[in-house]
Motif scaffolding. Structure first.
Motif, PDB file in Angstrom:
ATOM      1  N   GLY A 108      11.167 -27.841  11.677  1.00  0.00           N
ATOM      2  CA  GLY A 108      12.397 -27.157  12.116  1.00  0.00           C
ATOM      3  C   GLY A 108      12.247 -25.645  12.149  1.00  0.00           C
ATOM      4  N   ASN A 109      11.065 -25.169  12.454  1.00  0.00           N
ATOM      5  CA  ASN A 109      10.824 -23.728  12.461  1.00  0.00           C
ATOM      6  C   ASN A 109      11.355 -23.091  13.739  1.00  0.00           C
ATOM      7  OD1 ASN A 109       9.769 -21.104  12.220  1.00  0.00           O
ATOM      8  ND2 ASN A 109       7.915 -21.836  11.208  1.00  0.00           N
ATOM      9  N   SER A 110      12.165 -22.063  13.566  1.00  0.00           N
ATOM     10  CA  SER A 110      12.545 -21.153  14.646  1.00  0.00           C
ATOM     11  C   SER A 110      12.720 -19.808  13.962  1.00  0.00           C
ATOM     12  CB  SER A 110      13.814 -21.641  15.350  1.00  0.00           C
ATOM     13  OG  SER A 110      14.154 -20.796  16.429  1.00  0.00           O
ATOM     14  N   GLY A 111      13.565 -18.978  14.459  1.00  0.00           N
ATOM     15  CA  GLY A 111      13.755 -17.697  13.793  1.00  0.00           C
ATOM     16  C   GLY A 111      14.582 -16.788  14.669  1.00  0.00           C
ATOM     17  N   ILE A 112      15.202 -15.817  14.023  1.00  0.00           N
ATOM     18  CA  ILE A 112      15.977 -14.810  14.730  1.00  0.00           C
ATOM     19  C   ILE A 112      15.254 -13.493  14.536  1.00  0.00           C
ATOM     20  CG2 ILE A 112      18.229 -13.697  14.927  1.00  0.00           C
ATOM     21  CD1 ILE A 112      19.165 -16.237  13.151  1.00  0.00           C
TER      22      ILE A 112
ATOM     23  N   TYR B   1      11.827  -8.163  13.889  1.00  0.00           N
ATOM     24  CA  TYR B   1      11.957  -8.406  12.456  1.00  0.00           C
ATOM     25  C   TYR B   1      12.618  -9.776  12.272  1.00  0.00           C
ATOM     26  CZ  TYR B   1      11.540  -3.355  13.042  1.00  0.00           C
ATOM     27  OH  TYR B   1      11.131  -2.103  13.436  1.00  0.00           O
ATOM     28  N   GLU B   2      11.887 -10.724  11.670  1.00  0.00           N
ATOM     29  CA  GLU B   2      12.353 -12.115  11.681  1.00  0.00           C
ATOM     30  C   GLU B   2      13.136 -12.523  10.443  1.00  0.00           C
ATOM     31  OE1 GLU B   2       9.368 -15.234  11.687  1.00  0.00           O
ATOM     32  OE2 GLU B   2      10.841 -16.729  12.332  1.00  0.00           O
ATOM     33  N   LEU B   3      14.331 -13.054  10.695  1.00  0.00           N
ATOM     34  CA  LEU B   3      15.072 -13.835   9.706  1.00  0.00           C
ATOM     35  C   LEU B   3      14.691 -15.294   9.965  1.00  0.00           C
ATOM     36  CD1 LEU B   3      17.284 -14.509   7.621  1.00  0.00           C
ATOM     37  CD2 LEU B   3      18.962 -14.253   9.471  1.00  0.00           C
ATOM     38  N   GLN B   4      14.070 -15.929   8.996  1.00  0.00           N
ATOM     39  CA  GLN B   4      13.509 -17.256   9.222  1.00  0.00           C
ATOM     40  C   GLN B   4      14.587 -18.333   9.407  1.00  0.00           C
ATOM     41  OE1 GLN B   4      11.232 -18.990  10.386  1.00  0.00           O
ATOM     42  NE2 GLN B   4       9.707 -19.466   8.815  1.00  0.00           N
ATOM     43  N   VAL B   5      14.340 -19.220  10.337  1.00  0.00           N
ATOM     44  CA  VAL B   5      15.103 -20.458  10.501  1.00  0.00           C
ATOM     45  C   VAL B   5      14.109 -21.590  10.291  1.00  0.00           C
ATOM     46  CG1 VAL B   5      16.422 -21.911  12.088  1.00  0.00           C
ATOM     47  CG2 VAL B   5      16.733 -19.422  12.132  1.00  0.00           C
ATOM     48  N   LEU B   6      14.428 -22.484   9.364  1.00  0.00           N
ATOM     49  CA  LEU B   6      13.504 -23.561   8.984  1.00  0.00           C
ATOM     50  C   LEU B   6      14.320 -24.597   8.230  1.00  0.00           C
ATOM     51  CD1 LEU B   6      10.291 -24.070   8.836  1.00  0.00           C
ATOM     52  CD2 LEU B   6      10.486 -23.273   6.468  1.00  0.00           C
TER      53      LEU B   6
ATOM     54  N   LEU C  14      15.320 -15.444  19.913  1.00  0.00           N
ATOM     55  CA  LEU C  14      15.261 -16.723  19.181  1.00  0.00           C
ATOM     56  C   LEU C  14      13.893 -17.338  19.435  1.00  0.00           C
ATOM     57  CD1 LEU C  14      18.829 -18.126  20.032  1.00  0.00           C
ATOM     58  CD2 LEU C  14      18.127 -16.729  18.069  1.00  0.00           C
ATOM     59  N   GLN C  15      13.268 -17.809  18.370  1.00  0.00           N
ATOM     60  CA  GLN C  15      11.865 -18.217  18.422  1.00  0.00           C
ATOM     61  C   GLN C  15      11.668 -19.664  18.868  1.00  0.00           C
ATOM     62  OE1 GLN C  15       9.917 -18.618  14.551  1.00  0.00           O
ATOM     63  NE2 GLN C  15       8.057 -17.674  15.343  1.00  0.00           N
ATOM     64  N   ASP C  16      10.691 -19.839  19.750  1.00  0.00           N
ATOM     65  CA  ASP C  16      10.116 -21.156  20.045  1.00  0.00           C
ATOM     66  C   ASP C  16       8.831 -21.215  19.233  1.00  0.00           C
ATOM     67  OD1 ASP C  16       8.946 -23.448  21.043  1.00  0.00           O
ATOM     68  OD2 ASP C  16       8.457 -22.560  22.994  1.00  0.00           O
ATOM     69  N   HIS C  17       8.866 -21.880  18.087  1.00  0.00           N
ATOM     70  CA  HIS C  17       7.770 -21.749  17.126  1.00  0.00           C
ATOM     71  C   HIS C  17       6.489 -22.430  17.575  1.00  0.00           C
ATOM     72  CE1 HIS C  17       5.473 -22.749  13.416  1.00  0.00           C
ATOM     73  NE2 HIS C  17       5.745 -21.494  13.152  1.00  0.00           N
ATOM     74  N   GLY C  18       6.600 -23.529  18.283  1.00  0.00           N
ATOM     75  CA  GLY C  18       5.383 -24.152  18.778  1.00  0.00           C
ATOM     76  C   GLY C  18       4.858 -25.282  17.920  1.00  0.00           C
TER      77      GLY C  18
HETATM   78 MG    MG Z   1      10.071 -18.817  12.326  1.00  0.00          MG
END
Ligand code: MG
Length: 258
Positions: free
Chosen positions: A122-126, A138-143, A237-241
């Protein structure tokens, strides 16, 4: 009768106190009447935008967003049933507009059938102030943070590889979760040196997880963060891969702080 006497005694005592303090500055001297704070109508329901918010996504369209991989076309992620879902492999999406200092709100959902572990769950990020190419800023983690072990400065609520969250307030996969952020952008001198670092405050599901922490530089996966001069920037918004099921977003807005 007895009550009246007590009230009268209190008034006399108060008057006497004021009389004794005549040599102190007048209280009016420390009253500030201007500028009057602007009127903002709060949301009818928690999480909904207040009257002065810039709406970045309200379930209707992706007009405020673009895909840096193909900047001239529409944002590549999936819009369905009023929510945005990461479309794996299409890269991140970011706002078309740039912002400097703001209050930011977003909701995300880790899919109920999430698989994988650690950073691959569930990795993404802002990314704030994403002025460069790809996952810049500068990333605030989404996981997924519900029974999912990883390094603590990379778990949900962390400022990735910089600040461990003060708490883990994660909800179960399948439930909507909120981030409320106060973002203060870094400032730079004309020669490119840092004038003041970025600062961030984060509430995760209403729980304080970052308390006005100082950001050490742009997020980096390897090595130490550092600053490069930039101005106002978009939010990405991150597409973590990783191969886990893609996560979803809804109800994204901000209030500029000027
Ligand atoms: Mg991330």
């Amino acid at each position: 009768m007895k009550t009246s006497f007590i009230i009268l005694a209190c008034i006399m005592a108060t008057t006497a106190t004021f009389a004794q303090d005549d040599n102190l500055p007048k209280p009016e001297l420390t009253e500030v009447w201007e500028p009057v704070p602007k009127l903002v109508s709060p949301a009818a329901k928690a999480g909904e935008p207040p009257s002065d918010a810039i709406i970045l996504f309200n379930g209707k369209n992706l007009d405020e967003w673009m895909s840096p991989k193909e900047p001239t076309g529409p944002a590549k992620w999936t819009l369905s049933d009023g929510i945005i879902t990461v479309k794996k492999g299409t890269g991140p999406i970011r706002t078309k507009r740039s912002f400097e200092d703001y209050q930011f709100h977003l909701e995300y959902r880790i899919p109920a059938n999430i698989t994988g572990s650690g950073q691959a769950r569930g990795n993404s990020g802002i990314f704030f102030a994403a002025t460069g190419q790809g996952d810049s800023g500068y990333e605030l983690q989404v996981l997924d943070g519900y029974n999912n072990k990883t390094y603590v400065n990379g778990q949900v609520g962390s400022i990735y590889k910089q600040h461990i969250p003060l708490a883990n307030a994660s909800r179960k996969p399948g439930e909507w979760q909120t981030y409320d952020v106060v973002w203060t952008a870094p400032r730079f001198n004309d020669d490119g040196s840092l004038k003041s670092p970025a600062r961030i405050t984060v509430f995760h599901n209403g729980v304080l997880v970052q308390n006005n922490v100082e950001i050490k530089g742009e997020t980096t996966y390897r090595g130490q963060p550092s600053y490069k001069k930039h101005g106002p920037g978009p939010i990405l918004l991150q597409d973590h891969g990783d191969p886990s099921e893609p996560i979803s977003y809804r109800n994204i807005w901000l209030r500029e702080l000027k």
